[in-house]
Each structure stands twice: as C-alpha cells, then as structure tokens.
Design an enzyme around this catalytic site. Sequence first.
Site, short mmCIF file in Angstrom:
data_model
loop_
_atom_site.label_atom_id
_atom_site.label_comp_id
_atom_site.label_asym_id
_atom_site.label_seq_id
_atom_site.Cartn_x
_atom_site.Cartn_y
_atom_site.Cartn_z
N CYS A 1 -7.42 -10.30 5.12
CA CYS A 1 -5.99 -10.53 4.92
C CYS A 1 -5.58 -11.87 5.53
O CYS A 1 -5.96 -12.19 6.65
CB CYS A 1 -5.19 -9.40 5.58
SG CYS A 1 -3.42 -9.59 5.34
N CYS B 1 -1.34 -10.87 12.03
CA CYS B 1 -0.79 -9.80 12.87
C CYS B 1 -1.78 -9.49 14.01
O CYS B 1 -2.91 -9.07 13.75
CB CYS B 1 -0.56 -8.55 12.02
SG CYS B 1 0.28 -8.90 10.46
N CYS C 1 -4.07 -6.36 14.21
CA CYS C 1 -4.72 -5.81 13.01
C CYS C 1 -6.18 -6.20 12.84
O CYS C 1 -6.54 -7.38 12.83
CB CYS C 1 -3.93 -6.24 11.76
SG CYS C 1 -4.56 -5.39 10.29
N CYS D 1 -1.11 8.16 0.89
CA CYS D 1 -0.64 6.79 1.18
C CYS D 1 -1.76 5.79 0.93
O CYS D 1 -2.82 5.87 1.55
CB CYS D 1 -0.20 6.68 2.63
SG CYS D 1 0.98 7.93 3.11
N CYS E 1 2.72 7.17 -1.69
CA CYS E 1 3.25 6.12 -0.81
C CYS E 1 2.31 4.93 -0.90
O CYS E 1 1.10 5.11 -1.05
CB CYS E 1 3.30 6.64 0.63
SG CYS E 1 3.87 5.40 1.81
N CYS F 1 9.70 4.09 4.15
CA CYS F 1 8.93 4.49 5.32
C CYS F 1 8.84 3.24 6.18
O CYS F 1 8.21 2.25 5.78
CB CYS F 1 7.55 4.97 4.88
SG CYS F 1 6.44 5.29 6.26
N ARG G 1 7.01 10.12 12.16
CA ARG G 1 5.56 10.34 12.06
C ARG G 1 4.84 9.86 13.31
O ARG G 1 4.96 8.70 13.70
CB ARG G 1 4.97 9.64 10.83
CG ARG G 1 3.45 9.87 10.74
CD ARG G 1 2.83 9.47 9.42
NE ARG G 1 3.61 9.95 8.32
CZ ARG G 1 4.23 9.16 7.45
NH1 ARG G 1 4.09 7.87 7.55
NH2 ARG G 1 4.94 9.67 6.49
N1 SAM Z 1 -0.79 -5.49 4.72
C1 SAM Z 1 0.37 -4.68 4.58
C2 SAM Z 1 1.41 -4.98 5.63
O1 SAM Z 1 1.08 -5.34 6.75
O2 SAM Z 1 2.60 -4.84 5.32
C3 SAM Z 1 0.06 -3.20 4.61
C4 SAM Z 1 -1.05 -2.65 5.49
S1 SAM Z 1 -0.79 -2.78 7.24
C5 SAM Z 1 -2.36 -2.33 7.87
C6 SAM Z 1 0.31 -1.43 7.58
C7 SAM Z 1 0.74 -1.21 9.01
O3 SAM Z 1 -0.33 -0.69 9.79
C8 SAM Z 1 1.20 -2.39 9.82
O4 SAM Z 1 2.50 -2.76 9.54
C9 SAM Z 1 1.10 -1.88 11.23
O5 SAM Z 1 2.32 -1.32 11.65
C10 SAM Z 1 0.02 -0.80 11.14
N2 SAM Z 1 -1.17 -1.16 11.93
C11 SAM Z 1 -2.12 -2.06 11.59
N3 SAM Z 1 -3.06 -2.16 12.55
C12 SAM Z 1 -2.71 -1.30 13.53
C13 SAM Z 1 -3.27 -0.95 14.79
N4 SAM Z 1 -4.37 -1.55 15.24
N5 SAM Z 1 -2.65 -0.02 15.54
C14 SAM Z 1 -1.51 0.57 15.08
N6 SAM Z 1 -0.93 0.29 13.90
C15 SAM Z 1 -1.51 -0.64 13.13
FE1 SF4 Z 2 -2.65 -8.10 6.85
FE2 SF4 Z 2 -3.10 -6.34 8.78
FE3 SF4 Z 2 -0.94 -7.89 8.89
FE4 SF4 Z 2 -1.11 -5.94 7.00
S1 SF4 Z 2 -1.01 -5.67 9.21
S2 SF4 Z 2 -0.42 -8.08 6.72
S3 SF4 Z 2 -3.33 -5.98 6.60
S4 SF4 Z 2 -3.09 -8.59 9.00
#
Ligand code: SAM
Ligand code: SF4
Length: 333
Positions: free
Chosen positions: A68, A72, A75, A112, A143, A203, A275
């Site tokens: 990606c 973040c 992530c 989801c 979802c 959500c 949740r």
């Molecule tokens: N890429 C898209 C986005 O970020 O909008 C969708 C997938 S992203 C993995 C969805 C959500 O997963 C993120 O907004 C975050 O809140 C949650 N998430 C990702 N990594 C995480 C982690 N290590 N611990 C807890 N929540 C996490």
């Molecule tokens: Fe990409 Fe992870 Fe951020 Fe979603 S949360 S935009 S998968 S880096």
Amino acid sequence: MKHTNAAESLDSAAGGPPRHEWTAEDVAALFELPFPLLLDRARAAHLVHFPVPEMQISTLLSIKTGACPEDCAYCPQSVHFDTGLAPEKLMPLEAVVAAAETAKARGATRFCMGAAYRKPRPHEIARISQMISAVAALGLETCCTLGTLDADQARQLKDAGLDYYNHNLDTSERYYAEIITTRPFAERLETLAEVRAAGLKVCCGGIVGMGETREDRIELLRQLATLPSPPESVPINHLVRVPGTPLADAEPLDPIEFVRTVAVARVLMPASRIRLSAGRSALSDEAQALAFYAGANSIFYGEQLLTTPNPEADQDRALLGRLGITAEAAVGH
Ligand code: SAM
Ligand code: SF4
Ligand code: DTB
C-alpha cells in the site's frame, strides 16, 4: 462532585434522543467519572437500545494485501515499512465467495472485505462490485474498506448491494498528523460524507494504544459522535503492534483505560454497534468481558483479522458461552 454533575447533566442515556453536540469538555467529564459510575452510565445507555445480550459477529477477509502506498504508522501493509508481509493481488471472485460461505457456516452475519488501497481504481471497483453482489446473495451483510472513495465509486458499491463502508478516523486530528502523512484527515471526512450521500451505512472508529494521550481519545470520540449522523458501527481497535512498523514498540494502553474508551463511546453513541475490533488477542477474557459490559456488542470472529491473528473461533465461542451472550441472528436480505 463537580465532574460527576457535569457528566450527569449531559446524558442521553435516559432514553432521550441521541445528542450530537458533545464538546471536548463533556467527553472529558465522562472519562473522568469514577470507573463504576461510568460503567453504570454506559450500561444504562446500552440497555435502552440493546436490551438483549447479543453479539454481532463479523468476519474479515483481506481481498488485496500489502504494497500500500500510504504510510499509516500502525499498518503492516504499508510499502514504507519492512514487515515481511508478502503482497497479494486482488483475489479471484470464487475464492472470496468460498471464504464468505465458510464465514457464514461459522455464524458470521457480516462479511467485511478489506483492501490495501489508497483509493480503488475503476476496474478494481468493478471486480469488487461483483464480489459484493455474490456475498450479498449468500444472505450475508456486506462491508468493504478500500480507502478513499469519490461519489461515483460510493454509488457503484451501493448499487452492487453493499451495506456498510468502513473508513476510520483512526485518532484525533492533532495526533493523526503524526501517524499518517500521505492522506489528509479532511479527505477522510470527505469520503465519509460521500459514503453517507450514497445511502451506505457507515462503519467508522479508530485505534487506541498508539501512544496518543487521553485528550486524543476524547477528541476522536467527540468527532465520531458529532459527525452529521453518528456511524452505525464504531470499531475500537487496540493497536496490534507489528514488528517493522514505527509503532512496533508502542506502550500498550492500560486495559481499564481501554474499557473506559468503550464505555464513553457507548454513552456518546448509544444506538451504534460498538465493535471490539483488532487487538482482542492481547486482552484477557476478563478485560473483554468488562468491555462487553461497558457496551461493546460486536466482534470480528475467525483466526485472522486482515494480516494479523485474532482469537481462535473456538475460544471466542467458549467465552461468549461462559458469559451467556448469544450471537445475533442473521438479518436476511
Ligand atoms: N486501506 C484502507 C484504509 O486504510 O482506509 C482499508 C484497509 S485498513 C487496513 C483498515 C483499518 O485497519 C485502518 O483504518 C486501521 O484503523 C486498521 N488497522 C490497520 N492496521 C492496524 C493495526 N496494526 N492495529 C489496529 N488496527 C489496524
Ligand atoms: Fe494502506 Fe494500511 Fe494505511 Fe490502509 S491502513 S491505507 S492498508 S497503509
Ligand atoms: C477496522 O477498524 N479494523 C479492521 C477493519 N476495520 C478493516 C482491520 C484491523 C486490521 C488489523 C491489522 C491487520 O490484521 O492487518
């Protein structure tokens, strides 16, 4: 006591309509309540809308994994960090349907589908629309979480039969800037507005345990509760600390503060499903039980979240059984 009175005068838990005009002071006053009084307040709010102890059960599937472009800091799927995750292309339709059938057989009512996109491209929306229609045809709620959406994309997903769109604020606007630099906070609010305008259910929640302060948690919950309409579903994720990400060594949040966060969310958004999302593996059964009492009435079920482990389904079934909480029945389509 001053703080008790301040919070008491603000309650929507007595059965009145949910209020949307919460200030940071209001929310802080709830956090500052003695823990038993906060639980009483959350419980009262909960019972107005959810008198039966039922758990909504969702199952997650990563339909497109890793690589990606966003940064973040929490992530494992960001291309900016080396977490050893093998990227995978968008899954074929048949594999998604097979996973949804398994989830349904195990008692999930919502499926989801998550994709590691910044924003999906047109051919991706077309393929995901087919997945949504096929999963909905199984009688599951659907979802998706695919990143930023524009108005057309939100409408296409709605037309395909999508019920919910997950897009999190993640944290306070202030702390957000330290966690994500590639997608502005304002863009999240725009996506949420497009999702609403398309008639999808929202959500939207966040992550705690990222080194944020209580003020950040207050601000996150205040912002969620004062969206033009509160989200139908509010995931509270406890950070899953993944080696290789900048937050790998973040200090875990005190479980009592975690339960407080759930309880305040319940008071602010009494009619929403809260949740207990990622991070349950790191919580004891007792902490989870307390969070359920404080208002959490939805979980992800199944051994895997998107890329990280979740409690075993058997373990969850046993925990719900010990607590006398039943699984919410399927809604049907
Ligand atoms: N890429 C898209 C986005 O970020 O909008 C969708 C997938 S992203 C993995 C969805 C959500 O997963 C993120 O907004 C975050 O809140 C949650 N998430 C990702 N990594 C995480 C982690 N290590 N611990 C807890 N929540 C996490
Ligand atoms: Fe990409 Fe992870 Fe951020 Fe979603 S949360 S935009 S998968 S880096
Ligand atoms: C949400 O708020 N939590 C889920 C879901 N929305 C998509 C994701 C949790 C991901 C946890 C890290 C992982 O497994 O990759």
